[in-house]
Write an enzyme that holds these catalytic residues in place. Structure first.
Site, PDB file in Angstrom:
ATOM      1  N   CYS A  43       0.832  -1.209   0.000  1.00  0.00           N
ATOM      2  CA  CYS A  43       0.000   0.000   0.000  1.00  0.00           C
ATOM      3  C   CYS A  43       0.867   1.261   0.000  1.00  0.00           C
ATOM      4  O   CYS A  43       1.559   1.545   0.976  1.00  0.00           O
ATOM      5  CB  CYS A  43      -0.916  -0.042   1.225  1.00  0.00           C
ATOM      6  SG  CYS A  43      -1.789   1.492   1.579  1.00  0.00           S
ATOM      7  N   CYS A  81       0.091   3.715   2.819  1.00  0.00           N
ATOM      8  CA  CYS A  81       0.570   3.146   4.094  1.00  0.00           C
ATOM      9  C   CYS A  81       2.072   3.397   4.257  1.00  0.00           C
ATOM     10  O   CYS A  81       2.533   3.780   5.334  1.00  0.00           O
ATOM     11  CB  CYS A  81       0.313   1.639   4.152  1.00  0.00           C
ATOM     12  SG  CYS A  81      -1.409   1.154   4.087  1.00  0.00           S
TER      13      CYS A  81
END
Length: 148
Positions: A70, A73
């Protein structure tokens, strides 16, 4: 949780330590392994040790549910790390890899990442989805804890 002492798990050996809340900011150490109870960075939690911090600890737990693939993230990771240095010892910060810990992600109904979940005594107090930088993370966590 009593007014006299709080239970805090050691991030190294897992021993539950009793500590008066007024001593949280005095660099406490574990009674069993003598390692610091706070290090100013998030813990990586797995299913086996998650409940010790989320359910048994009297200290609020701020969890970053994330995944290694991600982009947002990964962009938020250094900001979450920096927030730990500001928020500890008011709360413990932890990261849960949703790819490796699918049962925890399902248990908390994680549908998008990154998602921050603030937990105290096993109860979810607040949730935020989407990447943030350090200052908004700190402000959101403090506000969520104050409103609980």
């Amino acid at each position: 949780m009593t007014a006299a002492t709080w239970l805090l798990p050691c991030p190294d050996c897992g021993a539950m330590n009793r500590l008066p809340p007024e001593r949280l900011g005095q660099s406490p150490h574990c009674g069993r392994c003598h390692q610091p109870l706070f290090r100013g960075h998030p813990l990586a939690l797995a299913t086996g040790d998650f409940d010790r911090h989320a359910l048994r600890s009297d200290l609020p737990l701020l969890v970053d549910f994330w995944a290694p693939w991600c982009g947002p993230c990964l962009a938020m990771a250094p900001h979450f790390e920096a927030a730990a240095a500001v928020l500890e010892p008011r709360m413990r910060l932890a990261k849960v890899d949703t790819e490796a810990e699918t049962a925890l992600a399902a248990r908390y109904g994680i549908r998008s990442i990154p998602t921050l979940v603030l937990i105290r005594g096993g109860r979810e107090l607040a949730r935020h989805s989407g990447a943030m930088t350090r200052d908004p993370i700190v402000a959101w966590a403090d506000q969520a804890l104050a409103g609980a």
